[in-house]
Scaffold this active site. Structure first.
Site, short mmCIF file in Angstrom:
data_model
loop_
_atom_site.label_atom_id
_atom_site.label_comp_id
_atom_site.label_asym_id
_atom_site.label_seq_id
_atom_site.Cartn_x
_atom_site.Cartn_y
_atom_site.Cartn_z
N ARG A 121 0.94 -1.21 0.05
CA ARG A 121 -0.02 -0.04 -0.02
C ARG A 121 0.71 1.20 -0.01
NH1 ARG A 121 -3.36 -2.74 3.89
NH2 ARG A 121 -5.07 -3.83 2.67
N LYS A 143 2.32 11.04 -11.58
CA LYS A 143 1.63 10.27 -12.35
C LYS A 143 2.31 8.84 -12.64
CE LYS A 143 -1.39 12.76 -15.35
NZ LYS A 143 -1.74 13.13 -16.80
N GLU A 185 8.40 17.36 -25.40
CA GLU A 185 7.78 17.65 -24.27
C GLU A 185 8.04 19.06 -23.74
OE1 GLU A 185 5.23 16.04 -23.04
OE2 GLU A 185 5.35 13.78 -23.41
N LYS A 240 5.50 22.75 -14.43
CA LYS A 240 4.72 21.69 -14.38
C LYS A 240 4.35 21.62 -12.77
CE LYS A 240 3.89 16.80 -14.82
NZ LYS A 240 4.26 15.75 -15.38
N GLU A 250 -5.77 16.03 -11.89
CA GLU A 250 -6.31 16.38 -13.19
C GLU A 250 -7.41 16.32 -13.31
OE1 GLU A 250 -3.76 14.55 -16.48
OE2 GLU A 250 -5.50 14.31 -17.62
N ARG A 254 -4.76 20.66 -15.00
CA ARG A 254 -3.55 19.45 -15.64
C ARG A 254 -3.72 19.12 -16.81
NH1 ARG A 254 -0.36 15.25 -11.94
NH2 ARG A 254 1.27 14.55 -13.54
N ASN A 258 -1.53 17.53 -21.44
CA ASN A 258 -1.91 16.57 -22.51
C ASN A 258 -2.12 16.93 -23.77
OD1 ASN A 258 -1.95 14.11 -20.89
ND2 ASN A 258 -3.98 15.11 -19.81
N HIS A 261 -1.22 14.89 -26.66
CA HIS A 261 -1.17 13.48 -26.49
C HIS A 261 -2.38 12.63 -26.82
CE1 HIS A 261 2.10 14.99 -23.87
NE2 HIS A 261 2.28 13.86 -23.28
N HIS A 265 -1.13 9.54 -28.30
CA HIS A 265 -1.30 7.99 -27.61
C HIS A 265 -1.95 7.15 -28.61
CE1 HIS A 265 -1.35 9.48 -23.33
NE2 HIS A 265 -0.15 9.15 -23.93
N HIS A 278 7.69 8.01 -27.60
CA HIS A 278 6.50 8.63 -27.24
C HIS A 278 6.74 10.17 -27.27
CE1 HIS A 278 3.43 9.85 -24.33
NE2 HIS A 278 4.30 10.66 -23.69
P1 NAD Z 1 12.60 5.36 -21.65
O1 NAD Z 1 12.20 5.23 -20.33
O2 NAD Z 1 12.00 4.03 -22.64
O3 NAD Z 1 13.87 5.72 -22.14
C1 NAD Z 1 14.33 5.78 -23.48
C2 NAD Z 1 15.40 5.08 -23.71
O4 NAD Z 1 16.62 5.67 -23.52
C3 NAD Z 1 15.48 3.60 -23.04
O5 NAD Z 1 16.13 2.57 -24.31
C4 NAD Z 1 16.58 3.79 -22.13
O6 NAD Z 1 17.23 2.59 -21.69
C5 NAD Z 1 17.49 4.69 -22.82
N1 NAD Z 1 18.05 5.55 -21.74
C6 NAD Z 1 17.52 6.37 -20.51
N2 NAD Z 1 18.43 7.21 -20.01
C7 NAD Z 1 19.54 6.96 -20.87
C8 NAD Z 1 20.71 7.65 -20.60
N3 NAD Z 1 20.93 8.65 -19.80
N4 NAD Z 1 21.86 7.14 -21.54
C9 NAD Z 1 21.58 6.23 -22.59
N5 NAD Z 1 20.47 5.72 -22.63
C10 NAD Z 1 19.51 6.12 -21.77
O7 NAD Z 1 11.57 6.55 -22.38
P2 NAD Z 1 11.16 8.07 -21.88
O8 NAD Z 1 11.14 8.71 -23.33
O9 NAD Z 1 12.10 8.47 -20.94
O10 NAD Z 1 9.64 7.90 -21.26
C11 NAD Z 1 8.71 7.55 -22.13
C12 NAD Z 1 7.59 7.16 -21.07
O11 NAD Z 1 7.38 8.14 -20.24
C13 NAD Z 1 6.34 6.64 -21.85
O12 NAD Z 1 5.99 5.36 -20.95
C14 NAD Z 1 5.20 7.80 -21.13
O13 NAD Z 1 3.95 7.21 -21.32
C15 NAD Z 1 5.79 8.19 -19.96
N6 NAD Z 1 5.54 9.71 -19.52
C16 NAD Z 1 5.00 9.59 -18.26
C17 NAD Z 1 4.72 10.82 -18.10
C18 NAD Z 1 4.21 10.98 -16.62
O14 NAD Z 1 3.99 12.21 -16.08
N7 NAD Z 1 4.31 10.11 -15.59
C19 NAD Z 1 4.87 12.08 -18.80
C20 NAD Z 1 5.30 11.75 -19.89
C21 NAD Z 1 5.73 10.53 -20.50
N1 GLY Z 2 2.60 14.37 -18.34
C1 GLY Z 2 1.25 14.60 -18.05
C2 GLY Z 2 0.99 15.03 -16.64
O1 GLY Z 2 1.86 14.77 -15.88
O2 GLY Z 2 -0.13 15.29 -16.35
#
Ligand code: NAD
Ligand code: GLY
Length: 375
Positions: A121, A143, A185, A240, A250, A254, A258, A261, A265, A278
């Site tokens: 939890r 998130k 982003e 942010k 949201e 918030r 998006n 997005h 998406h 992404h």
């Molecule tokens: P990711 O986590 O897949 O990383 C991208 C790639 O880069 C991976 O292959 C990773 O191994 C590599 N990598 C990471 N850091 C590195 C570094 N310093 N040097 C070399 N390689 C490195 O992708 P991302 O673009 O960071 O994240 C995308 C995800 O984030 C999606 O799933 C998306 O839905 C999510 N997201 C979440 C939020 C939120 O608010 N929670 C916001 C935006 C996106």
């Molecule tokens: N990435 C969108 C949010 O955090 O609300």
């Protein structure tokens, strides 16, 4: 060092942004926690680059790092991966006095955060983002989620970290394509909320060395590891943070984060999460949303052109062969912003301003998607 304080109803936490903070992870954790087991979740790639640095720094400060390496990639953001991590945490005897630390990009952060939110939890959670996207967006705001076959981020929670440590030095090893995806982003904040940030990007695009180095696909790559980038990241976190402070769950404001997005998406889903990164899907999504806003006369033609010109400097990927407007339209209803049967789009109404548009005509949606598909 730059410190941004994020205030939410759940808690208040610092985001520290500093060159070379990664080897000091343990020291910063000691500021928040007594020595305890730390489940360090990372992906294979990131572990190869930075896993040992992070692990050693935790050991040095008396923590007990328990390393869990996941494969990485969108497919790993799943209940199956979460379940493996729960089993591992149980085997290692993690209890409520333990901490979960995410070292990696948004995939690792979302997955580790989901595990932190649900294991027993809820365990305290620390984000150490290593992609630009994670630094400017996913590590802040709480998130956390995994995907469901029927939709991205469908199972999750709002679960704030206790601490975020961002070290831009790690971006040196980030593949160029990933860096550019993160910039999408970052530019998003300028379009939706901050005219001056938008102008700074425009200025950079105009004045930077116009000849990209060999192999570089976007002029913005020249920003990597500059002080300007550090300032941009800080600005994004500030923006942010302000949004999240006003609307953590949201319910209204918030949703503007998006922007791009809803289309983004849908593009990811229509291509089985295999074609776009992404941030790339979000870039294309912002282009489609800007065109939709112009078509619906929500946004003036000239302003739309300015936004599109900046977004095109990111060199967003062309559509993959076989992608149809129909498949993208069919994926749109998986969006979480949907209200009943109504699709909800965040559209720019000026630079730094947005409006909410509910159920725009399908012909206009289709036309905005087709403009991308036909280019
Ligand atoms: P990711 O986590 O897949 O990383 C991208 C790639 O880069 C991976 O292959 C990773 O191994 C590599 N990598 C990471 N850091 C590195 C570094 N310093 N040097 C070399 N390689 C490195 O992708 P991302 O673009 O960071 O994240 C995308 C995800 O984030 C999606 O799933 C998306 O839905 C999510 N997201 C979440 C939020 C939120 O608010 N929670 C916001 C935006 C996106
Ligand atoms: N990435 C969108 C949010 O955090 O609300």
């Amino acid at each position: 060092m730059i410190k941004v304080e994020i205030k939410t109803t759940q808690n208040r936490y610092p985001v520290y942004l500093r060159q070379g903070i990664l080897p000091l992870t343990g020291r910063f954790l000691r500021g928040c926690f007594s020595p305890c087991p730390v489940l360090l979740i990372t992906d294979r790639n990131v572990f190869g680059h930075y896993g040992e640095i992070c692990r050693k720094s935790l050991l040095q400060e008396g923590f007990k790092p328990i390393v869990a390496v996941v494969e990485g990639g969108e497919k790993d953001k799943s209940l199956k991966s979460a379940s493996k991590l729960y089993s591992y945490a149980m085997e290692e005897g993690l209890d409520r006095k333990s901490v979960v630390l995410a070292l990696g990009g948004g995939v690792t952060g979302d997955l580790a955060g989901f595990v932190a939110a649900t294991y027993m939890r809820g365990l305290p959670f620390v984000q150490v983002p290593t992609t630009l996207l994670a630094m400017v967006d996913s590590s802040v705001g709480g998130k956390v989620a995994v995907n469901h076959p029927r939709g991205k981020n469908m199972i999750g929670a709002f679960y704030q970290p206790s601490l975020v440590l961002a070290d831009p030095v790690v971006l040196k090893t980030l593949p160029q394509r990933e860096f550019t995806a993160g910039l999408a982003e970052l530019i998003k904040y300028g379009i939706i909320l901050d005219k001056s940030l938008f102008r700074q990007f425009e200025h950079f695009a105009l004045t930077c060395n116009k000849q990209p180095q060999e192999g570089q696909e976007s002029i913005f790559l020249q920003l990597n590891n500059t002080f300007t980038l550090l300032r941009f990241i800080a600005k994004a976190v500030l923006i942010k943070g302000r949004v999240v402070a006003q609307d953590e769950k949201e319910n209204g404001l918030r949703r503007i984060l998006n922007f791009g997005h809803t289309f983004g998406h849908a593009l990811e889903m229509a291509t089985s999460y295999e074609y776009y990164l992404h941030g790339e899907a979000v870039a294309v999504g912002m282009i489609a949303a800007t065109r939709l806003a112009a078509r619906l006369k929500i946004l003036g033609e000239k302003t739309a052109e300015r936004i599109l010109a900046l977004l095109f400097r990111l060199n967003p990927p062309p559509p993959p062969p076989g992608l149809t407007a129909e498949s993208v339209l069919n994926a749109l209803p998986a969006d979480k912003k949907k209200e009943g049967r109504e699709l909800v789009f965040i559209l720019p109404s000026a630079i730094g301003k947005t409006t909410v548009c509910k159920s725009p005509p399908v012909e206009e949606l289709s036309a905005a998607i087709n403009e991308y598909l036909k280019n």
